[in-house]
Design a protein around this motif. Sequence first.
Motif, PDB file in Angstrom:
ATOM      1  N   SER A 298      36.702  34.347  42.865  1.00 21.23           N
ATOM      2  CA  SER A 298      36.842  35.776  43.097  1.00 21.23           C
ATOM      3  C   SER A 298      36.672  36.116  44.576  1.00 21.23           C
ATOM      4  O   SER A 298      37.430  36.912  45.137  1.00 21.23           O
ATOM      5  CB  SER A 298      35.805  36.529  42.262  1.00 21.23           C
ATOM      6  OG  SER A 298      35.893  37.920  42.488  1.00 21.23           O
TER       7      SER A 298
ATOM      8  N   PHE B 179      45.517  26.826  36.414  1.00 22.69           N
ATOM      9  CA  PHE B 179      45.713  28.224  36.795  1.00 22.69           C
ATOM     10  C   PHE B 179      46.753  28.818  35.845  1.00 22.69           C
ATOM     11  O   PHE B 179      47.839  28.254  35.682  1.00 22.69           O
ATOM     12  CB  PHE B 179      46.193  28.328  38.243  1.00 22.69           C
ATOM     13  CG  PHE B 179      45.169  27.891  39.253  1.00 22.69           C
ATOM     14  CD1 PHE B 179      44.326  28.819  39.850  1.00 22.69           C
ATOM     15  CD2 PHE B 179      45.044  26.566  39.611  1.00 22.69           C
ATOM     16  CE1 PHE B 179      43.374  28.432  40.784  1.00 22.69           C
ATOM     17  CE2 PHE B 179      44.099  26.150  40.542  1.00 22.69           C
ATOM     18  CZ  PHE B 179      43.262  27.094  41.130  1.00 22.69           C
TER      19      PHE B 179
ATOM     20  N   HIS C 125      50.419  34.043  45.323  1.00 22.04           N
ATOM     21  CA  HIS C 125      48.950  34.119  45.317  1.00 22.04           C
ATOM     22  C   HIS C 125      48.355  32.936  44.548  1.00 22.04           C
ATOM     23  O   HIS C 125      47.422  32.274  45.023  1.00 22.04           O
ATOM     24  CB  HIS C 125      48.509  35.437  44.679  1.00 22.04           C
ATOM     25  CG  HIS C 125      47.047  35.715  44.801  1.00 22.04           C
ATOM     26  ND1 HIS C 125      46.530  36.600  45.719  1.00 22.04           N
ATOM     27  CD2 HIS C 125      45.978  35.212  44.127  1.00 22.04           C
ATOM     28  CE1 HIS C 125      45.208  36.636  45.599  1.00 22.04           C
ATOM     29  NE2 HIS C 125      44.853  35.799  44.635  1.00 22.04           N
ATOM     30  N   VAL C 126      48.888  32.657  43.375  1.00 22.55           N
ATOM     31  CA  VAL C 126      48.352  31.575  42.549  1.00 22.55           C
ATOM     32  C   VAL C 126      48.664  30.218  43.163  1.00 22.55           C
ATOM     33  O   VAL C 126      47.839  29.298  43.117  1.00 22.55           O
ATOM     34  CB  VAL C 126      48.889  31.683  41.111  1.00 22.55           C
ATOM     35  CG1 VAL C 126      48.445  30.494  40.272  1.00 22.55           C
ATOM     36  CG2 VAL C 126      48.404  32.981  40.463  1.00 22.55           C
TER      37      VAL C 126
ATOM     38  N   ALA D  36      48.511  39.982  42.197  1.00 27.44           N
ATOM     39  CA  ALA D  36      47.667  39.020  41.491  1.00 27.44           C
ATOM     40  C   ALA D  36      46.215  39.265  41.836  1.00 27.44           C
ATOM     41  O   ALA D  36      45.883  39.574  42.982  1.00 27.44           O
ATOM     42  CB  ALA D  36      48.056  37.588  41.859  1.00 27.44           C
ATOM     43  N   ARG D  37      45.348  39.128  40.843  1.00 28.31           N
ATOM     44  CA  ARG D  37      43.906  39.238  41.044  1.00 28.31           C
ATOM     45  C   ARG D  37      43.232  38.216  40.138  1.00 28.31           C
ATOM     46  O   ARG D  37      43.633  38.030  38.983  1.00 28.31           O
ATOM     47  CB  ARG D  37      43.393  40.648  40.694  1.00 28.31           C
ATOM     48  CG  ARG D  37      43.957  41.754  41.530  1.00 28.31           C
ATOM     49  CD  ARG D  37      43.293  43.091  41.216  1.00 28.31           C
ATOM     50  NE  ARG D  37      43.329  43.409  39.803  1.00 28.31           N
ATOM     51  CZ  ARG D  37      44.392  43.922  39.180  1.00 28.31           C
ATOM     52  NH1 ARG D  37      45.510  44.154  39.856  1.00 28.31           N
ATOM     53  NH2 ARG D  37      44.339  44.199  37.890  1.00 28.31           N
ATOM     54  N   PHE D  38      42.202  37.572  40.666  1.00 23.72           N
ATOM     55  CA  PHE D  38      41.439  36.651  39.834  1.00 23.72           C
ATOM     56  C   PHE D  38      40.795  37.425  38.692  1.00 23.72           C
ATOM     57  O   PHE D  38      40.207  38.486  38.900  1.00 23.72           O
ATOM     58  CB  PHE D  38      40.373  35.942  40.670  1.00 23.72           C
ATOM     59  CG  PHE D  38      39.385  35.157  39.854  1.00 23.72           C
ATOM     60  CD1 PHE D  38      39.751  33.948  39.286  1.00 23.72           C
ATOM     61  CD2 PHE D  38      38.098  35.641  39.636  1.00 23.72           C
ATOM     62  CE1 PHE D  38      38.859  33.231  38.516  1.00 23.72           C
ATOM     63  CE2 PHE D  38      37.201  34.922  38.877  1.00 23.72           C
ATOM     64  CZ  PHE D  38      37.578  33.715  38.310  1.00 23.72           C
TER      65      PHE D  38
ATOM     66  N   ASP E 221      39.805  35.581  46.825  1.00 26.02           N
ATOM     67  CA  ASP E 221      41.022  36.340  46.579  1.00 26.02           C
ATOM     68  C   ASP E 221      41.534  37.046  47.830  1.00 26.02           C
ATOM     69  O   ASP E 221      42.722  37.025  48.136  1.00 26.02           O
ATOM     70  CB  ASP E 221      40.781  37.374  45.474  1.00 26.02           C
ATOM     71  CG  ASP E 221      41.556  37.017  44.201  1.00 26.02           C
ATOM     72  OD1 ASP E 221      41.988  35.855  44.092  1.00 26.02           O
ATOM     73  OD2 ASP E 221      41.731  37.895  43.350  1.00 26.02           O
TER      74      ASP E 221
ATOM     75  N   TRP F 150      52.541  37.661  42.654  1.00 25.14           N
ATOM     76  CA  TRP F 150      51.647  36.900  41.780  1.00 25.14           C
ATOM     77  C   TRP F 150      51.818  35.395  41.990  1.00 25.14           C
ATOM     78  O   TRP F 150      50.844  34.666  42.150  1.00 25.14           O
ATOM     79  CB  TRP F 150      51.924  37.276  40.315  1.00 25.14           C
ATOM     80  CG  TRP F 150      50.880  36.809  39.355  1.00 25.14           C
ATOM     81  CD1 TRP F 150      49.785  37.497  38.923  1.00 25.14           C
ATOM     82  CD2 TRP F 150      50.817  35.531  38.699  1.00 25.14           C
ATOM     83  NE1 TRP F 150      49.045  36.745  38.033  1.00 25.14           N
ATOM     84  CE2 TRP F 150      49.658  35.530  37.883  1.00 25.14           C
ATOM     85  CE3 TRP F 150      51.625  34.395  38.723  1.00 25.14           C
ATOM     86  CZ2 TRP F 150      49.295  34.434  37.098  1.00 25.14           C
ATOM     87  CZ3 TRP F 150      51.260  33.303  37.945  1.00 25.14           C
ATOM     88  CH2 TRP F 150      50.119  33.311  37.150  1.00 25.14           C
TER      89      TRP F 150
ATOM     90  N   TYR G 208      44.391  34.475  36.006  1.00 22.95           N
ATOM     91  CA  TYR G 208      44.715  35.494  37.007  1.00 22.95           C
ATOM     92  C   TYR G 208      45.466  36.636  36.343  1.00 22.95           C
ATOM     93  O   TYR G 208      46.441  36.429  35.632  1.00 22.95           O
ATOM     94  CB  TYR G 208      45.554  34.900  38.139  1.00 22.95           C
ATOM     95  CG  TYR G 208      44.717  34.145  39.149  1.00 22.95           C
ATOM     96  CD1 TYR G 208      44.431  34.691  40.397  1.00 22.95           C
ATOM     97  CD2 TYR G 208      44.185  32.901  38.843  1.00 22.95           C
ATOM     98  CE1 TYR G 208      43.640  34.013  41.309  1.00 22.95           C
ATOM     99  CE2 TYR G 208      43.389  32.216  39.739  1.00 22.95           C
ATOM    100  CZ  TYR G 208      43.116  32.782  40.975  1.00 22.95           C
ATOM    101  OH  TYR G 208      42.328  32.108  41.877  1.00 22.95           O
ATOM    102  N   THR G 209      44.964  37.841  36.560  1.00 16.31           N
ATOM    103  CA  THR G 209      45.621  39.028  36.052  1.00 16.31           C
ATOM    104  C   THR G 209      46.473  39.632  37.165  1.00 16.31           C
ATOM    105  O   THR G 209      46.722  38.994  38.190  1.00 16.31           O
ATOM    106  CB  THR G 209      44.593  40.028  35.509  1.00 16.31           C
ATOM    107  OG1 THR G 209      45.285  41.137  34.911  1.00 16.31           O
ATOM    108  CG2 THR G 209      43.666  40.541  36.607  1.00 16.31           C
TER     109      THR G 209
END
Length: 589
Positions: free
Chosen positions: A493, A389, A267-268, A447-449, A496, A264, A223-224
């Motif tokens: 994705s 993750f 989200h994760v 956070a983004r996948f 998300d 972040w 995850y970015t």
Amino acid sequence: MASPAPVYAAGARPLRAWQQEALERYETESPKDFLVTATPGAGKTTFALTLASRLLQRREIARVVVVAPTDHLRLQWADAADRAGIVLDPGLTNAVGPVRAGTSGYVTTYAQVAGKPMLHAARSTSVKTLVILDEIHHAGDGLSWGEAVAEAFGSARRRVCLTGTPFRTKADERIPFVRYEEDVFEADDGERGVGLASRADYTYGYKEALADSVVRPVVFAAYTGTARWRNSAGEVVAASLTEAGTKSVEMAAWRTVLDPKGQWVPHVIAAMDERITHLREHGIPDAAGLVLASDQDDARAYAKIVRRITGKAPELILSDDPKASKKIERFATGSARIAVCVRMVSEGVDIPRAAVLAWMTSYRTPLFFAQAVGRVVRARDPRESATVFLPAVRPLLALAAAMETERNHVMPPPKRVEDEDLEALDLPEREPREGELQKWEALEADARFAHVLHGGTAHTGAGNRPALVDGDAEDFIGIPGLLTPEQTAELLSKRDDDLRLRIAASHRAGDAEDFMLVDEPPEEEAAGWRDAADLRREINRLVSRVSAKTSTPHAVVHTQLRQSVPGPPSASASVDVLRMRRERLRTML
């Protein structure tokens, strides 16, 4: 042609092929020292205890001493030995001289050995002894521990060393009882030099264990996110995890996304919780997850986030908690979904139902990474898989891509010039001491996948290509053989946006409910070596009651008890003697 009959381990379980082969090699060579390098989850404990059982039965040894890294692993080894029919005392301290009667030996720690090496030397040489050194690389954690282990067990009849993780030490920190050979190493700048590498007597790597379905395949979900922080000059800096230009910017972005106040982490954790739910519905009904934090403050904050996101309190396991070992045991055998910890379950701890790991720590050494991932790869069924993750940063992605690489303990050539920047990467940055200038302050992070890493290849879920799977297939996310890595990436994705809505809803709900830990369950009946510990506690309680009833000092009651039921002090007395003393005390009430 009939297949060969299975060979059984101590405890009546069939041996795995590698365990049988390693035992045959040991018994053919009958060595004084034997080093086994096997991937986490492969069954090193079963191998060692089966070997110990055979040597005891043939009277080639009369005692077994196990040295483990932590107090919790002492209990885990003792329980495993019980199942193998070997009674090992995990409670023997340096204050007690003799090994308790009625046992085949004891389990201790490297720290305890370093406290009184000559005591352990006396115990391991008074009778023929097999010493099992679990995670032997701990004898290279410092010269004092290595010297103590060598002093304590240098004259033992036999030694078996076990390890399952790649690691590096300084050039002057050889590990006792390990054989080294010269090897050529190439540095990052292309310079080559001659160093030393360990040579195991038997090696069983992750790749072999995966082919044998001994361990689970691991899917790394990276995850970015965009992080914003304030530097020491007061400037606000923003950077993406995957696009940080320099190491220092990457490290600052990494630290920022791990801050509990950002988006972040929630989200994760939400993605992790959803993964656990799918595993429980499709293949692993008792699936659980581990959240690794950098320190205790972060662990407590992450535990509150887990409670807010999932509606259930996690098991919070901290090293300074006297109930830490009991909590690990309870989590391993219970039904709680998530445990939050710092380092307590990073090495050796056996939690077979743990199949999901959230890497929320700034630790990034190969040793710690392999130890932590090893907690979720232990397979119980060929259909199971593990998911990790993690932040999409280069150090972690490189470690994930190298999962299947076999590595020995290496001692590279000394550096010509000290590279302080590289050395600093092995430890997380520390907060400034009191009175020092604040060098960094986290502001926010999303956070983004980013991608799924499988077999060293990254698979993204973004793009405008047609959908790879339909809605029904989403239930099978990550089960080996049903979805490709590309399909898994696409599903993560797609989810998300749903996760962001879920996190926003949890924030609106707030922290209305008080944070509570998992309720303590009633204690179960003790078994095996636990009988002695329970009997000693019961005897102490009965002595107190007799003392109060008769107005006799505790010490006098203990003396009278030993006269009535002769034998060594309770700390080293056998279970039978302790039971007779308990009955004697009951007649005195």
